[in-house]
Design a protein around this motif. Structure first.
Motif, PDB file in Angstrom:
ATOM      1  N   ALA A   3       6.710  62.422  66.212  1.00 10.76           N
ATOM      2  CA  ALA A   3       5.263  62.151  66.225  1.00 10.76           C
ATOM      3  C   ALA A   3       4.451  63.445  66.299  1.00 10.76           C
ATOM      4  N   GLU A   4       4.928  64.447  65.561  1.00 11.56           N
ATOM      5  CA  GLU A   4       4.215  65.729  65.544  1.00 11.56           C
ATOM      6  C   GLU A   4       3.366  65.873  64.282  1.00 11.56           C
ATOM      7  N   ARG A   5       3.679  65.076  63.276  1.00 11.00           N
ATOM      8  CA  ARG A   5       3.001  65.206  61.998  1.00 11.00           C
ATOM      9  C   ARG A   5       2.666  63.820  61.453  1.00 11.00           C
ATOM     10  N   ILE A   6       1.484  63.715  60.851  1.00  2.77           N
ATOM     11  CA  ILE A   6       1.109  62.445  60.220  1.00  2.77           C
ATOM     12  C   ILE A   6       1.746  62.428  58.834  1.00  2.77           C
ATOM     13  N   THR A   7       2.471  61.356  58.538  1.00  2.38           N
ATOM     14  CA  THR A   7       3.153  61.306  57.238  1.00  2.38           C
ATOM     15  C   THR A   7       2.456  60.373  56.249  1.00  2.38           C
ATOM     16  N   GLY A   8       1.462  59.658  56.712  1.00  2.00           N
ATOM     17  CA  GLY A   8       0.742  58.776  55.792  1.00  2.00           C
ATOM     18  C   GLY A   8      -0.248  57.910  56.540  1.00  2.00           C
ATOM     19  N   ALA A  26     -11.038  73.844  54.953  1.00  2.00           N
ATOM     20  CA  ALA A  26     -10.098  74.953  54.722  1.00  2.00           C
ATOM     21  C   ALA A  26      -8.680  74.458  55.010  1.00  2.00           C
ATOM     22  N   PRO A  27      -7.689  74.943  54.244  1.00  2.00           N
ATOM     23  CA  PRO A  27      -6.304  74.520  54.506  1.00  2.00           C
ATOM     24  C   PRO A  27      -5.891  74.893  55.933  1.00  2.00           C
ATOM     25  N   GLY A  28      -5.168  73.999  56.577  1.00  2.00           N
ATOM     26  CA  GLY A  28      -4.697  74.262  57.940  1.00  2.00           C
ATOM     27  C   GLY A  28      -5.721  73.979  59.017  1.00  2.00           C
ATOM     28  N   SER A  29      -6.894  73.453  58.633  1.00  2.00           N
ATOM     29  CA  SER A  29      -7.951  73.229  59.635  1.00  2.00           C
ATOM     30  C   SER A  29      -7.797  71.878  60.336  1.00  2.00           C
ATOM     31  N   ASN A  30      -6.798  71.084  59.905  1.00  2.00           N
ATOM     32  CA  ASN A  30      -6.586  69.737  60.449  1.00  2.00           C
ATOM     33  C   ASN A  30      -7.821  68.847  60.284  1.00  2.00           C
ATOM     34  N   ARG A  31      -8.480  69.048  59.139  1.00  3.20           N
ATOM     35  CA  ARG A  31      -9.671  68.243  58.863  1.00  3.20           C
ATOM     36  C   ARG A  31      -9.524  67.570  57.497  1.00  3.20           C
ATOM     37  N   ILE A  32     -10.288  66.515  57.329  1.00  3.70           N
ATOM     38  CA  ILE A  32     -10.309  65.846  56.019  1.00  3.70           C
ATOM     39  C   ILE A  32     -11.728  65.949  55.464  1.00  3.70           C
ATOM     40  N   GLN A  33     -11.863  65.711  54.170  1.00  2.03           N
ATOM     41  CA  GLN A  33     -13.201  65.696  53.578  1.00  2.03           C
ATOM     42  C   GLN A  33     -13.740  64.273  53.635  1.00  2.03           C
ATOM     43  N   ALA A  34     -14.922  64.125  54.259  1.00  2.00           N
ATOM     44  CA  ALA A  34     -15.526  62.797  54.388  1.00  2.00           C
ATOM     45  C   ALA A  34     -15.971  62.293  53.015  1.00  2.00           C
ATOM     46  N   ILE A  35     -16.039  60.978  52.875  1.00  2.00           N
ATOM     47  CA  ILE A  35     -16.509  60.389  51.619  1.00  2.00           C
ATOM     48  C   ILE A  35     -18.016  60.617  51.533  1.00  2.00           C
ATOM     49  N   SER A  36     -18.449  61.101  50.377  1.00  2.00           N
ATOM     50  CA  SER A  36     -19.868  61.375  50.194  1.00  2.00           C
ATOM     51  C   SER A  36     -20.672  60.073  50.317  1.00  2.00           C
ATOM     52  N   GLY A  37     -21.640  60.061  51.222  1.00  2.00           N
ATOM     53  CA  GLY A  37     -22.469  58.864  51.418  1.00  2.00           C
ATOM     54  C   GLY A  37     -21.862  57.872  52.383  1.00  2.00           C
ATOM     55  N   ALA A  38     -20.709  58.194  52.924  1.00  2.00           N
ATOM     56  CA  ALA A  38     -20.072  57.259  53.867  1.00  2.00           C
ATOM     57  C   ALA A  38     -19.422  58.048  55.000  1.00  2.00           C
ATOM     58  N   THR A  39     -20.228  58.940  55.600  1.00  2.00           N
ATOM     59  CA  THR A  39     -19.695  59.795  56.664  1.00  2.00           C
ATOM     60  C   THR A  39     -19.266  58.974  57.873  1.00  2.00           C
ATOM     61  N   ILE A  40     -20.031  57.900  58.170  1.00  2.00           N
ATOM     62  CA  ILE A  40     -19.715  57.118  59.372  1.00  2.00           C
ATOM     63  C   ILE A  40     -18.350  56.437  59.216  1.00  2.00           C
ATOM     64  N   SER A  41     -18.094  55.877  58.024  1.00  2.00           N
ATOM     65  CA  SER A  41     -16.788  55.225  57.795  1.00  2.00           C
ATOM     66  C   SER A  41     -15.659  56.251  57.917  1.00  2.00           C
ATOM     67  N   LEU A  83      -1.023  66.279  58.216  1.00  2.00           N
ATOM     68  CA  LEU A  83      -1.862  66.829  59.287  1.00  2.00           C
ATOM     69  C   LEU A  83      -1.095  66.835  60.620  1.00  2.00           C
ATOM     70  N   ASP A  84      -1.515  67.742  61.491  1.00  2.00           N
ATOM     71  CA  ASP A  84      -0.871  67.910  62.797  1.00  2.00           C
ATOM     72  C   ASP A  84      -1.275  66.752  63.715  1.00  2.00           C
ATOM     73  N   ALA A  85      -0.285  66.007  64.207  1.00  2.00           N
ATOM     74  CA  ALA A  85      -0.587  64.852  65.051  1.00  2.00           C
ATOM     75  C   ALA A  85      -0.894  65.259  66.492  1.00  2.00           C
ATOM     76  N   ALA A  86      -0.556  66.509  66.844  1.00  2.00           N
ATOM     77  CA  ALA A  86      -0.788  66.949  68.220  1.00  2.00           C
ATOM     78  C   ALA A  86      -2.247  67.342  68.445  1.00  2.00           C
ATOM     79  N   LYS A  87      -2.954  67.614  67.355  1.00  2.00           N
ATOM     80  CA  LYS A  87      -4.374  67.990  67.480  1.00  2.00           C
ATOM     81  C   LYS A  87      -5.245  66.879  66.894  1.00  2.00           C
ATOM     82  N   PRO A  88      -6.481  66.761  67.387  1.00  2.00           N
ATOM     83  CA  PRO A  88      -7.363  65.732  66.817  1.00  2.00           C
ATOM     84  C   PRO A  88      -7.692  66.046  65.355  1.00  2.00           C
ATOM     85  N   VAL A  89      -7.777  64.995  64.554  1.00  2.00           N
ATOM     86  CA  VAL A  89      -8.150  65.155  63.142  1.00  2.00           C
ATOM     87  C   VAL A  89      -9.680  65.128  63.058  1.00  2.00           C
TER      88      VAL A  89
END
Lengths: 214, 215
Positions: free
Chosen positions: A125-130, A172-187, A158-164
């Motif tokens: 449970a160290e890495r998110i696989t899907g 940026a690569p390695g930032s443990n972040r995803i790109q939000a959907i344009s116009g649907a940031t809340i979702s 993504l790293d499961a030990a850190k918050p996404v």
């Protein structure tokens, strides 16, 4: 008799009994099918969520993950409040049962309604696989893009030990972040929060689960 | 038959256009606005409404001579609720993806005014044939309205009809022509207003022509 309560309401009582019996019959007949549909929906997603390169290396075969659904075990945790799916790959050799990882459920509020997701994790449970969205009622054409592969695939690796986290532009690569959907940031933010909460909860329980196995 | 109200054929025909539940009586507008994002959803909802409408009308017509005036609404609601639950369970068991997409709107058929209106106006006063014909006619009228709404919204909002891509495919450059407001509540109100206006306009045109022909 005609003006008594029973005289007034006999038809309502009779209909209630008849409809009640009919609905009980419907529940007995279709209830198991409905339950099976829910289970199938979850199990259909499981092979995709733990399908990674590591599984191929371990077995030395191309990743034909047949038999995963049958070999997967349901493991209760958090005092039985939650269930994790301990995912195995059952090869031709009965002894060759390979633990691929875990799939857990996450649930929380979205923009319009509850969002339910399945999260795949590696063995430790160290890495998110899907990730896949099981249920959502987000805005069609905007928020419901959380069901697209383009959005969901961002969680893989993504790293499961850190918050996404999320960003409105490409992270940026390695930032443990995803790109939000344009116009649907809340979702998008809701999915991140649900993932973070579910993963942290499961990781806290993992040592106890591993101890049970030994 | 005259004293028993309109004939079954009249009941059937009236429900489709002249007394269309959505565009002429403006009933059942909640699902009309909420689930007409795609034609597939609209047809599933229409089928569920049609099933409940037929069953509720038949039961109400069968027991119409036993109904107490002050308890009739309670009996209608009880009958409708039973058949809505059956429709809801059927969808969950055999069309699970649609059941999920329509979410709470299937159980909400219980409060759909079209059904309670038909029980009150027709089924509690007329025989089985007229009640069944009325249910089918009103059900078809409702289907026509929902499919018309969904056609406009799906074509403009998703570029498809019945999930078949017609104008563009997801993720292609053509997607820039998507009128995404049509997938959202304002698009539903806009479409509903325009279609309602069109139906009224056509009706007035017919009335004027009929009046001119009489002269």
């Amino acid at each position: 008799m005609k003006n008594s309560s029973l005289g007034q309401a006999w038809l309502v009582l009779l209909l209630s009994l008849a409809f009640g019996a009919a609905l009980a019959g419907v529940q007995v007949g279709w209830g198991p099918i409905i339950e099976q549909n829910k289970r199938n929906k979850t199990y259909d997603q499981i092979p995709r969520l733990v399908h990674d390169v590591e599984a191929v290396d371990l077995t030395g075969k191309p990743a034909k993950l047949s038999g995963v659904k049958e070999a997967t075990e349901e493991v209760p945790y958090d005092d039985g409040k939650s269930v994790a799916f301990k995912v195995f790959w059952q090869g031709k050799d009965p002894a060759g049962k390979v633990h691929l990882g875990w799939v857990i459920k996450g649930k929380g509020n979205g923009y319009a309604d509850v969002i339910e997701v399945l999260i795949g994790l590696d063995r430790k449970a160290e890495r998110i696989t899907g990730l896949t969205v099981l249920f959502n009622n987000e805005t069609p054409g905007l928020g419901n893009k959380i069901t697209t592969e383009k959005f969901q695939d961002q969680f893989r690796g993504l790293d499961a030990a850190k918050p996404v986290g999320y960003e409105k532009s490409a992270p940026a690569p390695g930032s443990n972040r995803i790109q939000a959907i344009s116009g649907a940031t809340i979702s998008s933010e809701s999915v991140c929060n649900i993932v973070n909460q579910a993963v942290a909860g499961f990781r806290a329980q993992l040592p106890a689960l591993n101890q049970k196995d030994h | 038959m005259a004293k028993d109200g309109p004939t079954p054929l009249e009941r059937f025909l009236r429900g489709i256009i002249p007394e269309n539940p959505v565009f002429r009586q403006v009933l059942g507008t909640c699902p009309t606005l909420a689930i007409t994002g795609t034609v597939r959803q609209a047809i599933t909802m229409s089928a569920a409404v049609m099933f409940v409408l037929i069953c509720a009308n038949l039961i109400t017509s069968l027991i119409r001579n036993l109904l107490k005036p002050h308890l009739r609404i309670l009996v209608f609601t009880l009958t409708i609720a039973a058949f809505v639950t059956i429709a809801d369970k059927f969808l969950a068991a055999f069309v699970p993806d649609m059941s999920e997409k329509l979410g709470p709107y299937i159980p909400l058929i219980i409060v759909n005014c079209i059904i309670i209106c038909r029980c009150e106006v027709c089924a509690s006063k007329q025989g089985l044939a007229a009640s069944a014909a009325d249910a089918v006619g009103q059900g078809l009228g409702n289907t026509l309205a929902l499919v018309a709404m969904a056609t406009v919204r799906e074509l403009l909002g998703s570029g498809s009809w019945f999930d078949i891509p017609l104008f563009w495919k997801e993720g292609t450059a053509g997607e820039q022509f998507r009128w995404s407001i049509m997938n959202q509540p304002p698009g539903a109100f806009l479409t509903f207003g325009l279609l309602l206006g069109a139906v009224v306009w056509i009706d007035q045109l017919h009335q004027k022509r009929a009046a001119a022909a009489k002269r």
